[in-house]
Scaffold this active site. Structure first.
Site, PDB file in Angstrom:
ATOM      1  N   GLY A   1      25.829  65.418  43.099  1.00  0.00           N
ATOM      2  CA  GLY A   1      25.459  64.069  43.309  1.00  0.00           C
ATOM      3  C   GLY A   1      23.945  64.015  43.975  1.00  0.00           C
ATOM      4  O   GLY A   1      23.468  62.848  44.235  1.00  0.00           O
TER       5      GLY A   1
ATOM      6  N   GLY B   1      29.316  61.812  48.089  1.00  0.00           N
ATOM      7  CA  GLY B   1      30.184  61.884  46.796  1.00  0.00           C
ATOM      8  C   GLY B   1      31.399  60.869  46.662  1.00  0.00           C
ATOM      9  O   GLY B   1      31.856  60.449  47.859  1.00  0.00           O
TER      10      GLY B   1
ATOM     11  N   LYS C   1      27.319  73.214  44.887  1.00  0.00           N
ATOM     12  CA  LYS C   1      27.136  71.961  45.322  1.00  0.00           C
ATOM     13  C   LYS C   1      25.850  71.091  44.882  1.00  0.00           C
ATOM     14  O   LYS C   1      25.008  71.815  44.213  1.00  0.00           O
ATOM     15  CB  LYS C   1      27.109  71.593  47.022  1.00  0.00           C
TER      16      LYS C   1
ATOM     17  N   GLU D   1      22.956  67.972  52.620  1.00  0.00           N
ATOM     18  CA  GLU D   1      24.051  68.482  52.733  1.00  0.00           C
ATOM     19  C   GLU D   1      24.060  70.075  53.510  1.00  0.00           C
ATOM     20  O   GLU D   1      24.948  70.281  54.203  1.00  0.00           O
ATOM     21  CB  GLU D   1      24.881  68.681  51.372  1.00  0.00           C
TER      22      GLU D   1
HETATM   23  C1  5RP Z   1      26.670  65.848  46.233  1.00  0.00           C
HETATM   24  C2  5RP Z   1      27.669  67.129  46.247  1.00  0.00           C
HETATM   25  C3  5RP Z   1      29.163  66.380  46.106  1.00  0.00           C
HETATM   26  O1  5RP Z   1      29.820  66.765  47.500  1.00  0.00           O
HETATM   27  C4  5RP Z   1      29.520  67.103  44.866  1.00  0.00           C
HETATM   28  O2  5RP Z   1      28.787  66.642  43.670  1.00  0.00           O
HETATM   29  C5  5RP Z   1      31.222  66.572  44.637  1.00  0.00           C
HETATM   30  O3  5RP Z   1      31.059  65.155  44.354  1.00  0.00           O
HETATM   31  P1  5RP Z   1      32.420  64.422  43.951  1.00  0.00           P
HETATM   32  O4  5RP Z   1      33.126  64.311  45.205  1.00  0.00           O
HETATM   33  O5  5RP Z   1      31.874  63.032  43.598  1.00  0.00           O
HETATM   34  O6  5RP Z   1      33.232  65.233  42.831  1.00  0.00           O
HETATM   35  O7  5RP Z   1      27.465  67.952  46.322  1.00  0.00           O
HETATM   36  O8  5RP Z   1      25.132  66.517  46.189  1.00  0.00           O
END
Ligand code: 5RP
Length: 235
Positions: free
Chosen positions: A106, A35, A103, A112
């Site tokens: 992304g 992310g 989560k 993850e």
């Molecule tokens: C990806 C995730 C990311 O950690 C989450 O979406 C946060 O993203 P960002 O730092 O761009 O706000 O879970 O799968």
């Protein structure tokens, strides 16, 4: 000097991302989340490798992070070479007072969660707006699903009281995850009352690969502020 809202949000992400990177010790394995906030962690880790000779092996959680870490010169290994991870740094879309999270914004939730599950310590980096009283109130819950089962999983999720929507990469084109699956983003109109129970229920639906509910996986929370400062909370 005036700054735009976008610059303030980036500044908060940078503060959190760099602060977490400074927690990394030499000769350790480090889970590399995914992310825009993690980007700042990667940059700081690369700086420390160059300037202090920090020795780490990174375990990336997505193709995107693999490519970025490679470009920055961060050494990496896969799960075949690494049994345990000392510390993982990752972002989140929502985190509550118990450090339970949503989560997968992304799309990297599966990898993850696997990486978090073998990490001795998971450090979550967010801006203040992602700290919530109740999960599901500001963000949709992503559920990764095998393509064949999309209709049946979608009906089963609806029966749990949410509205699932297929995530697209372009209009009319279903997004494909790094693992070749799709994502249903689920809106819970009243938020999520019992994240632990919901995670178990969703996991039991045939065709579900993983949900974006991360239960009991985070130990440390780093909150970045728009003025460039940051705060660390321990569970
Ligand atoms: C990806 C995730 C990311 O950690 C989450 O979406 C946060 O993203 P960002 O730092 O761009 O706000 O879970 O799968």
């Amino acid at each position: 000097m005036t700054t735009t809202k976008e610059e303030q949000v980036a500044s908060a992400k940078e503060a959190a991302g760099r602060r977490a990177a400074d927690m990394v010790q030499t000769n350790t394995t480090v889970g590399l989340g995914t992310g825009s906030t993690v980007w700042f962690t990667l940059v700081r880790l690369a700086e420390r490798i160059q300037s202090e000779g920090l020795e780490i092996v990174g375990v990336p959680t997505s193709i995107d992070t693999t490519e970025k870490a490679k470009e920055l010169g961060i050494p990496m290994a896969g799960l075949g070479e690494v049994e345990k991870i000392d510390l993982t740094i990752d972002g989140a879309d929502e985190i509550d007072g118990e450090f339970q999270m949503i989560k997968g914004g992304g799309g990297a939730l599966l990898r993850e969660k696997v990486v978090a599950s073998i990490s001795a310590r998971e450090v979550i980096i967010v801006g203040q707006e992602k700290v919530v009283e109740k999960l599901g109130t500001t963000f949709l819950l992503p559920v990764e699903v095998v393509t064949f089962a999309l209709p049946t999983v979608s009906r089963a999720l609806s029966a749990l009281g949410c509205e699932p929507v297929l995530r697209v990469s372009d209009p009319g084109v279903a997004l494909m995850t790094d693992n070749g699956n799709q994502i249903l983003d689920c809106r819970f109109p009243e938020g999520i009352d019992d994240p632990r129970a919901l995670e178990a229920t969703i996991a039991s639906i045939p065709g579900v690969v993983e949900s974006g509910l991360f239960i009991d996986l985070a130990q440390v929370l780093v909150i970045g502020n728009e003025d460039g400062t940051s705060e660390v909370r321990e569970k």
